[in-house]
Design a protein around this motif. Sequence first.
Motif, PDB file in Angstrom:
ATOM      1  N   GLU A 157       0.832  -1.203   0.000  1.00  0.00           N
ATOM      2  CA  GLU A 157       0.000   0.000   0.000  1.00  0.00           C
ATOM      3  C   GLU A 157       0.864   1.248   0.000  1.00  0.00           C
ATOM      4  N   LYS A 158       1.935   1.220   0.794  1.00  0.00           N
ATOM      5  CA  LYS A 158       2.823   2.392   0.836  1.00  0.00           C
ATOM      6  C   LYS A 158       4.217   1.927   1.245  1.00  0.00           C
ATOM      7  N   VAL A 201      -1.384  -4.179   1.945  1.00  0.00           N
ATOM      8  CA  VAL A 201      -2.756  -3.654   1.921  1.00  0.00           C
ATOM      9  C   VAL A 201      -3.555  -4.037   3.159  1.00  0.00           C
TER      10      VAL A 201
END
Lengths: 252, 420
Positions: free
Chosen positions: B48-49, B58
């Motif tokens: 996700e990041k 995620v």
Amino acid sequence: MVDQKTLAYINLYAVLGTLENLCELDPAASALLTNKKPIAIGFDVQGGPSATLTFKNGRCRLEQGIKSCDIKLPFSSCEKFNGLIDGTVTPIPTKGFTKIKFLLKDFTALTDLLNKYMRPDPADLYDDEFFKISTSLMFYTITVAISQIANNDKVGIFTANLIANGDIEMSIEGGPSATLRANGGRLVTLKCKPDNPRAVMSFASMKLARDLFDGNVNALECIGSGAISMKGLISMIDNLNRLLDRVAVYLA
Amino acid sequence: MSFKINKYDKNREYFKRAEKVIPSGVYGHLGPAEGCFIPVSAFPNFAEKAQGAYFWDVDGNRFIDYMCAYGPNVLGYADKDVNNAAFEQAKIADCTTAPSTKMIELAELLVDTVASADWAFFAKNGGDTTTLAIMTARAHTRRKKLIFVNGYYHGVAPWTQKLGYPGVLEEDVANNLYVDWNDIEALEKLMDENEGEIAAFIATPYMHGNFKDNELPAVGYWQKVRKLCDDKGIVLIVDDVRCGFRLDIAGSDHHYGFEADLICFCKALANGWSVSALCGKEELKGTVSGITYTGSYWLSAVPFAAAVACINKMKKLNLPEKLRKDGLMLTDGLRAAAANNGFNLIVSGEPALFYLRVDDKDGNLMLHQEWVAECVKRGIYFTNHHNHFMNAAMTEEDIKFTVEVAEEAFKVLRKNHPEL
């Protein structure tokens, strides 16, 4: 490209060799052999493989080479032997004329039965028992064919040379298992689970194995979903998959 | 202490979506098959990041990432200096009909930085540069054959693959010859047997192949290879895509005391921005000029700006020394954690790109795969088949945390295998 010599090895060891498993799995097959005298058929292919199929007590066994046999079938070339398998060549025995009845009747019935499972009518596959036997027989044929390709086919030989020594387990959960034993760039298939595999490739179900054998799914695709699990020396499985890919060239 | 075990519910939901529209769901080295997710249930599928030494999946699980996107993350994810340079360039121009002068700036910086470089040619991926290197060698020597080191990886173009691989023709690999790493006698014999036919010898600076302990060059190996290539008129190509800048800012050939004719860079070049470079000797510059080789995005300015900032920052940090020091601290800790629990963790390769293997009597990697899975489930992203990568954002605390998790993973292994 299909190499006739490789195909002959596959036809003898993988295809006719699956008669061993047919007699174990289908009572109709073993019934064809019960209460009959043991009989051995020798296949001698010039420039190719030789093996003996022995039928005894409702069972069948394939052994490399011809030590002694009741019926001997010589073939002048790999192409001629492959013609026997695809039905375009009629063999002429050099030994066992008095036992030709077995060849014409029982042996033909067995190979017809094998063909029924190996090239099934789609409708038959709805029968659970038929499906299981058919898929198991395909599994044995394919796993033995892998070794023949590894040892004879030009591309297969290159790939087999990249496989580390040791046992690879191929298995179907709730179904058959096999050992692909690699040694010095050559492969041998044993129709049993290895005690100490260096790599394992396992199919989650008979259905999945069937889809894979029929070319409906790709092995790599199934790994992500967990339908095929692998562990151990993955480079062995990677190269095994290259050989598996080539099975379709010969047995499609 | 006991560490949280990751759950991957959202990862799996996304993977099911992906499978419907993308071959294999996630293909290639980031996917479960080539990435050797063993078992699949232990690994995340989607990030996700990412920031610094970490990425979050995620499901919100944080990972200390020792794969660094398989190399590109060298300064830390989202490094401000590199990203700001890229963002500033993006405001000016990126993919344009006439290229930006950032291209010259980067080429000059590479020529000044890389010891064996007299020029630089830019593309996008490592494989673009290895392919150009091979084409250059063939064009320059007018010969066909190539020598590879067994266990090599130089990308995915057909010439880099092997007979029997799907989609690869016999003709694609017909001129490939193979030799074992560090075997100078075999190399000389192969060159003699193919006198006047060999265009190039291509190898990584050391043997960092998968599924096996990595091997450094034997003393004098590269110098002997250099001499053989000189004597036989063979182009010496170093594939520095994986190691480049992590061992030596001046190139890994410089690190091992020789000069390549052609050297390929990618991963660490721009900290994740998409650019690769082939650098080479003056006498090959004209040959490269004559080769038809280009791509739609190869001269985009934003990655060039990122690369300039990345190289300057790597120099400022004296990056290779930091990565070596941190790599040694980590691997010493991991080895001790293994020994504390009665296991032998074998560490090989260079500390900045360490390779791990839990020793087992059967030599089948299964014990190692179990240990890696236990680490990943607890937020330490190792792989079981490939070398790892250190990055500059990694802190001593990250390393200590990693060793603690590794120790717990070894305890799990001990519990699962009382027989060992």
